[in-house]
Structure formats: C-alpha cells, structure tokens
Design a protein around this motif. Structure first.
Motif, PDB file in Angstrom:
ATOM      1  N   SER A  64       1.165  -1.136  -0.189  1.00 46.92           N
ATOM      2  CA  SER A  64       0.146   0.049  -0.234  1.00 46.92           C
ATOM      3  C   SER A  64       0.918   1.613   0.143  1.00 46.92           C
ATOM      4  O   SER A  64       0.789   2.437  -0.560  1.00 46.92           O
ATOM      5  CB  SER A  64      -1.188   0.438   1.237  1.00 46.92           C
ATOM      6  OG  SER A  64      -2.349  -1.677   1.581  1.00 46.92           O
ATOM      7  N   SER A  76      -4.601   2.205   3.360  1.00 44.40           N
ATOM      8  CA  SER A  76      -4.672   2.752   4.474  1.00 44.40           C
ATOM      9  C   SER A  76      -2.993   1.792   4.375  1.00 44.40           C
ATOM     10  O   SER A  76      -3.247   0.709   3.288  1.00 44.40           O
ATOM     11  CB  SER A  76      -5.324   1.827   5.280  1.00 44.40           C
ATOM     12  OG  SER A  76      -7.158   2.351   4.827  1.00 44.40           O
ATOM     13  N   THR A  87      -4.969  -3.608   5.052  1.00 46.64           N
ATOM     14  CA  THR A  87      -5.747  -3.921   3.831  1.00 46.64           C
ATOM     15  C   THR A  87      -6.739  -4.715   3.890  1.00 46.64           C
ATOM     16  O   THR A  87      -6.550  -6.291   4.087  1.00 46.64           O
ATOM     17  CB  THR A  87      -4.821  -3.611   2.432  1.00 46.64           C
ATOM     18  OG1 THR A  87      -4.178  -2.663   2.869  1.00 46.64           O
ATOM     19  CG2 THR A  87      -5.653  -4.087   1.201  1.00 46.64           C
ATOM     20  N   ASP A 115      -5.372  -2.865  -5.004  1.00 45.02           N
ATOM     21  CA  ASP A 115      -5.265  -3.022  -3.554  1.00 45.02           C
ATOM     22  C   ASP A 115      -5.496  -3.992  -2.932  1.00 45.02           C
ATOM     23  O   ASP A 115      -6.270  -4.597  -2.187  1.00 45.02           O
ATOM     24  CB  ASP A 115      -4.180  -2.199  -3.169  1.00 45.02           C
ATOM     25  CG  ASP A 115      -3.654  -1.962  -1.698  1.00 45.02           C
ATOM     26  OD1 ASP A 115      -3.309  -3.197  -1.751  1.00 45.02           O
ATOM     27  OD2 ASP A 115      -3.700  -1.809  -0.608  1.00 45.02           O
TER      28      ASP A 115
HETATM   29 MG    MG Z   1      -1.546  -2.247   2.684  1.00 48.66          MG
END
Ligand code: MG
Ligand code: GDP
Length: 739
Positions: A64, A76, A87, A115
């Motif tokens: 991330s 996040s 995540t 993500d």
């Molecule tokens: Mg992450």
C-alpha cells in the motif's frame, strides 16, 4: 442476470472515495457502487482508454505504501507501531498523479489500481481460498500484476510469495482453458523492496526467472497445455527500490522513476523486450470502462460461487447487458424528439384534421442517425456479434416508429394534397369563368398537377434515408399521382358537363330563333307580306318540316363541332367526346320537340292559322287588301281560304319530310348509345320515342305534333274564328252599299 447486475447505487461523495473504493469486502461481497466510482472519477466514459493494475505480495511488505507513493492514492497503510493487517479485501483507486507528474514522461491516462489484501494470511490463517479467488479476479481483469518482494526473499524458493505465484499460474491456466483463442497476456512486474545494492538487479532478475520456471514446471497442467511455457502467458519486468526508512529521499526519487514506466509501450522487433512504457495493447482485457463494473461483478460472482470462470461467456453476457442498457439510453434521446411528433399525428388522426409536419424527414433522420451513432460509439466496444445483433434490434425499433410516423405523414400529405389539388383546379376554373370563360382546362390541370406532384415528391424524398429500403416511398408517390389523375378525370367530366350545358343552351337559343321564324312564316298565306325581295320562290308551307329538320341538323352539326373542339382542348378522351355528342344530339332533339310544342300551343297555333287565313281571305293575289262589295263572291273566297288554311292542320300535326313522307330518321341521327356511357350519363336524359324502346313510345308517336283530339279541337276553334271573319266581311260589304 439482470437482478444480479443491477447497480445498488449509493450517492457518491468526494470524501466517500478518498481511499478509493472497496470493490470486494472482507465478506467477499462485491460493491456495486464501483460504477458510480468510475463515473465520479470520469473513467466510465473512457472506453478502452484506461488501465487496470493489481498488486500482490505478502502481508505488510509495504504494498500500500508503494502504491500511495507511485499513484498518489490513499490506501490504508499499517502504522509503524501496530503491525496488523490494514487492507481488507480488494480496494481500487484511480491514479491521482495523472498529469501532476513532474518528470518528463507523463503517466498513462486513467490508471486504476487494485490493492489486493496481503495473501500469506497472518490474520486469515490458512485461508488459501480467498487468496486463490482474489488472484483469479485480478488476473481476469488486470493488465499488470505488481509482485512486491523483499530483496532478501529473492531466491528463497519456499518463500511466501512463491506460494502465491504458484496460485497465480494455476488460475491463469484455468482461465486459458475456456479462453484459448484470446491473445491476452499479462505482465508480472516484480518490484524488489529494500534493495541494498550489493546484488545487481540483473542477478536478482535471473534468480527470480529461474524460480518462476521451477514453479511453472511444478504445477500440474490441464490436458493439451502440458508443454506450455510460462512465456506463453506472461511477460516479466523488474524494478528495485531502496529502503524507504533508511534511504527516504532515494526511495522517493526511485519511485518517481518507476512511475514514469507506467505509460503505453509496444513490443520491440526483437520480440522479448518492449519499448516505451509497460502497457502493451495485448495486456488490455478489452472491457469498455462503462462495462467494467458489470463485468467485474459477473466475474466475481462466478469466482465466489466456485463456477468455472468462463471469460468469453462473461464478455458476451456483459455485451448483452450493456448493449441493452446503452440502447435504452440512446432511445431516450430519440424519444424526446420523435414522441411529440407521433403525438401530433395521433391527435390529427383522432380529430380528422390531418397535418403535414414540416421537415419531418430531416428531424427523423437526424434523430435516427444521432441515436445509432451514439449506440455505435458506446456499444461497438463490446462483443462484436452481440453488438451487431443489438444494433440491428435498435435500428428496427427506431425504424418501426419512424416508418409508422412517415406513413402517417404521407397519408396526410396524400389526402391534403389531393384535396388542395381539386380545390385549386376548381377555383382556377371558377375564376376563369368569371373572367369571361376564356380558360384552358387542360392547362389548369397540368399546372396544378405538376405543382402538387412536385410538393408530394419533395415530401417523399425528404423522408428518404440512404441505404434504408423501406424509406423509399416511390410506390406512395405513384399512388398519389394516380389519384390526382382520377380527380382530374372527375373534374374533367364536370367540365364536360358544364360545356355540354353551355352548348345545349346555345342550341336552344338558336332553335328558338330559327324554328320560331319558320312557324311565323305560317302566318302569311302567301309567304309573308309580299314576295321576298330577291325574287326567289316563297317558301311553301309544304316544306315546313324539311326546313325545320335541315335547320335543326345544321344547328346540331355546328354545336357538335363546337363541343368537340372545346372538349379536345382539355384532353377529353375520344370516348368521353363520343358520349358527350350522343347526349348533345338527344338533348337537342328534345329541345327541338319542346320548341315545336311551344309553337303549336293552342293559342299560338290558332293565331297563326288565323293570320294565314286572313291573309288569304282579305288580300288578293297581288297582296292588295280587298274592299268587299256586295257583288263579290265572298262565300267562294272564304271557302277557298278556309280550306287552304285547314289543309295546314294535318301537315302541322306530324313531323314528315317531303322526300320520304316519313318522320326523320331519328335513330340514325342520334346514333347508338356509346358503350362507354355510364349510368350517370343517362341520368338527365328524357326518353325519346323510337330510340328508347323500353319506354314503349314509337317514332311515329315521337313525331306526332298534334294528337287527333287536339287537331279536331283546333279545327273547330279555327272554323269558329273563320266564320266570325266571314260574317264581318259580309257585314262590311253590305254596310259599304248603305253608306
Ligand atoms: Mg496494504
Ligand atoms: P502492506 O500490508 O503490504 O500494504 O504494507 P504497508 O504499506 O501497510 O506497510 C507495512 C509496513 O511496512 C508499514 O509500517 C510501513 O511503514 C513499512 N514500510 C513501507 N514501505 C517500506 C519499505 O520500503 N521498507 C521497509 N522496510 N518498510 C516499509
């Protein structure tokens, strides 16, 4: 399928999407607001001009963090102190660095980044299921898979990432089972983190490729794909980044460099490497952006329900769904233009007041073109077969309505055109009559016909749409022309009637003069007051009917040629002229009979006999008035004069020609009824004896001018009158002596 695809849209707000959108949540539910997000971020209208990237890698390897730096996203990130998974499921965000990149190379437009939850499942334990499912989902949708690995993990074949890659390869093969003809490849983009620098990237790369080949050979391949190589499905790219915490500045600058690789590229001629950026056309899944949400949902639905993922079918379903949706959307625009026009025609039909809408053709074809074009623009990106079929459906929907509308328009144009034509001709004739009757009917008809045909043609041609056969309204045009001809024929017939009436009037007036004159001659016993000045033999009373008949024949001949000339001038057919002449002869005869009847009306004929008698009685052979003397043979002269006048009565009683002593050959004169005569041609014809057999009257009767009883009556009255004259003469003779 519809219910499944139905979007449950929450109202998007800017802050709602600050962190992107959670496409798949921790309960494996798909977020149908994805399309709203794509609309909000203006990706939805981009067609194929977008890119989808996913990131894979172990938990807490800074994925991330990488994405946020690379794309300005706000996924996040685990705080440095907490160390637990942040995540959840799969998040998606649009690249926020688009256009703001300070480096010389601009990033590609509309990069969407997914993500994917860290997949070595510290928190999910042994939940390999989600890992598999999300890998499948990412592969089915993404062009580029970023694989995030620590440098120190490279070469550790048993490392967590390698397990993940094995999964990726397996699901990839699974996809290809259903989608063999697809040329789609994917790029595996290895980003090596915390690269210390002792081992050059080149070496790390070789190690990774060796590992990947090992993994590839270890997976069991479906039948038919046993000998397939990893390069058949994947391209590889590599990048290394310095330690973010130890070398923060270098980290930032290297990330920026990395960012500049996210642009369009193409395969170099060598085949292995590519030039430009990493986005090769062949990676693209060819799902139009406005269908991405529906497609992703369908794909996820199959994955979640452990169905065989069948991308071609998914694409067809998507195409059907989207094409229908687009079709509905574009029809709204069409409807806005066309519905009010349909309403106007419907109103007009209901009220019976037909209207011809101005420039309907222009409006119709532009609405049609706009609608089809709009459909084409959006829908042609979808599955070709489905698109072609749906386009056909759309066109037929549009055309059904346009066709009905156009036909209503042409019916209106036809009816109003015919009425206007008829009025125009009638009015032109009327004003011609007012102006003294000098007008050419045929010219009027020709002029108006040309005018109204032209305007109908213009209307029909205006409705023509190129390459659309139903919009060729030639048959309607021909129908219109045919009806104008029918109306013309009707009007010409009326004109013929008017002409006939004029000619009949003329015949009557001529007969009035001529026949009156002939009968007046009866009044003079010696052919009028004295002999004619030119010395010719005065007309004999015996020739009365010959003269009447001859005058009649010549008047009718004259009338016939007048009628024929005029009728020809307005292009009446030979048949119509024939009927007209036949009527004219009949009517002329009837007029003659009436005229004769008038002449022999009791008071008229009695007066003429009296004049005839007095002429013979009171004048001598030289035309000198007699002065009666008692010696005169008054009785002898009286008797002679009376008998002479009385001899006129049988002569007057019957129309006889001196040559044949028979009635004139009326049947030959009038002729047979022409075969083309129609019932209405006979309507106002009076029966004629000897001609109209079924009336039971003979030619003999037709030519009998005075009946037996009328004759006797006339004789009696005449004698009384003559007696009176005689007595008066006697008296005057005696009176003359006494005086
Ligand atoms: Mg992450
Ligand atoms: P993810 O779970 O893979 O998305 O990892 P995160 O981005 O949430 O980061 C996990 C932790 O790694 C955070 O505490 C970050 O500060 C840290 N981190 C991020 N990038 C790097 C890096 O390049 N090197 C190192 N050593 N740590 C990093």
């Amino acid at each position: 399928m519809n219910g499944h695809f139905a979007a449950v849209g929450k109202q998007p707000t800017a802050t709602q999407y600050e962190h992107g959108i959670q496409v798949i949540d921790e309960d494996k539910a798909f977020n149908t607001s994805l399309n709203d997000y794509l609309i909000e971020t203006q990706v939805a209208q981009a067609g194929f001009n977008y890119h989808l990237i996913s990131v894979f890698g172990s938990q807490s390897t800074g994925k991330s963090t990488l994405l946020n730096h690379l794309f300005g996203t706000q996924f996040s990130v685990m705080s440095e102190t907490e160390r637990r998974q942040t995540t959840k499921g799969i998040w998606l965000s649009k690249n926020k660095k688009e256009g703001t990149n300070s480096s010389s190379v601009k990033m590609a437009e509309n990069i969407l980044v997914m993500d994917v939850e860290g997949t070595d499942g510290r928190e999910r334990g042994e939940d390999q299921d989600f890992e598999r499912k999300s890998a499948l989902f990412a592969l089915a949708t993404s062009e580029v898979l970023i694989v995030n690995v620590w440098e120190h993990q490279v070469g550790l074949y048993q490392g967590a990432n390698m397990g993940l890659l094995k999964t990726v390869f397996e699901v990839n093969l699974q996809l290809f089972l259903k989608d063999r003809q697809s040329q789609t490849r994917s790029l595996l983009f290895f980003v090596i983190r915390d690269h210390v620098g002792n081992t050059p990237l080149e070496n790390l790369r070789n190690t990774l490729i060796q590992d990947l080949t090992k993994i590839w050979s270890s997976i069991s391949k479906p039948q038919g794909l046993d000998n397939s190589k990893i390069e058949d499905y994947f391209d590889f790219a590599f990048a290394a980044l310095p330690h973010k915490i130890l070398q923060p500045e270098k980290f930032v600058s290297e990330v920026e460099k990395l960012g500049s690789r996210f642009t369009a590229g193409h395969r170099s001629t060598q085949g292995q490497e590519y030039e430009g950026g990493i986005f090769l056309p062949e990676y693209h899944r060819r799902i139009p952006a406005d269908g991405l949400s529906v497609y992703a949902e369908g794909v996820w639905d199959q994955i979640v329900n452990n169905k065989d993922l069948d991308l071609p079918t998914q694409q067809e379903l998507l195409a059907q769904f989207r094409c229908d949706e687009i079709s509905r959307e574009v029809l709204v625009g069409f409807d806005t233009v066309i519905a009010p026009l349909e309403e106007q025609h419907a109103d007009a039909t209901r009220s019976g007041k037909l209207i011809v809408l101005p420039d309907l053709g222009g409006t119709g074809s532009s609405a049609r073109e706009k609608c089809v074009k709009a459909f084409e623009t959006q829908a042609s990106r979808y599955h070709k077969g489905v698109y072609t079929m749906k386009r056909g459906e759309l066109e037929s929907k549009i055309d059904t309505r346009l066709k009905a509308l156009y036909q209503a328009q042409l019916v209106a144009a036809h009816k109003t055109g015919v009425a206007a034509f008829s009025d125009a001709v009638t009015n032109a004739v009327k004003s011609g009559q007012k102006a003294g009757g000098s007008y050419e009917f045929a010219e009027i008809v020709d002029k108006q016909k040309t005018k109204y045909l032209e305007s109908f043609k213009k209307e029909a041609q205006g409705l023509f749409i190129p390459d659309v056969p139903w919009s060729n309204f030639k048959p309607q045009y021909r129908l219109f022309e045919k009806e104008l001809d029918e109306v013309s024929a009707k009007l010409r017939k009326e004109e013929m009637r008017r002409l006939a009436i004029r000619v009949e009037r003329w015949v009557k007036s001529r007969l009035g003069d001529t026949i009156g004159l002939e009968f007046n001659k009866l009044g003079s016993g010696r052919g009028g007051t004295g002999a004619p000045e030119n010395g010719e033999k005065p007309p004999s009373e015996k020739d009365l009917w010959d003269r009447v008949w001859n005058s009649f024949i010549s008047i009718v001949k004259d009338a016939e040629s007048r009628f024929t000339d005029r009728a020809k001038s307005f292009e009446a057919s030979a048949e119509e002229v024939e009927v007209g002449l036949w009527r004219l002869r009949r009517k002329s005869w009837v007029a003659l009979r009436e005229q004769i009847d008038d002449e022999v009306m009791e008071s008229n004929i009695l007066m003429k006999l009296r004049e005839n008698f007095e002429d013979k009685f009171r004048y001598d052979e030289e035309g000198v008035p007699r002065i009666w003397r008692p010696t005169d043979d008054i009785e002898g002269i009286y008797t002679k004069a009376r008998e002479s006048t009385l001899s006129l009565v049988p002569l007057l009683s019957r129309f006889r020609l001196s040559a044949t002593l028979a009635p004139p050959d009326l049947p030959a004169f009038i002729g047979h009824q022409p075969p083309s005569a129609e019932p209405e041609d006979e309507e106002d014809l009076l029966p004629i004896g000897g001609i109209d057999e079924e009336e039971g009257k003979s030619l003999e009767e037709e030519t009998t001018i005075l009946s037996e009883s009328k004759r006797q009556d006339l004789v009696v009255r005449f004698k009384k009158m003559a007696d009176g004259v005689y007595v008066e003469a006697k008296r005057s003779a005696i009176g003359g002596i006494t005086q």
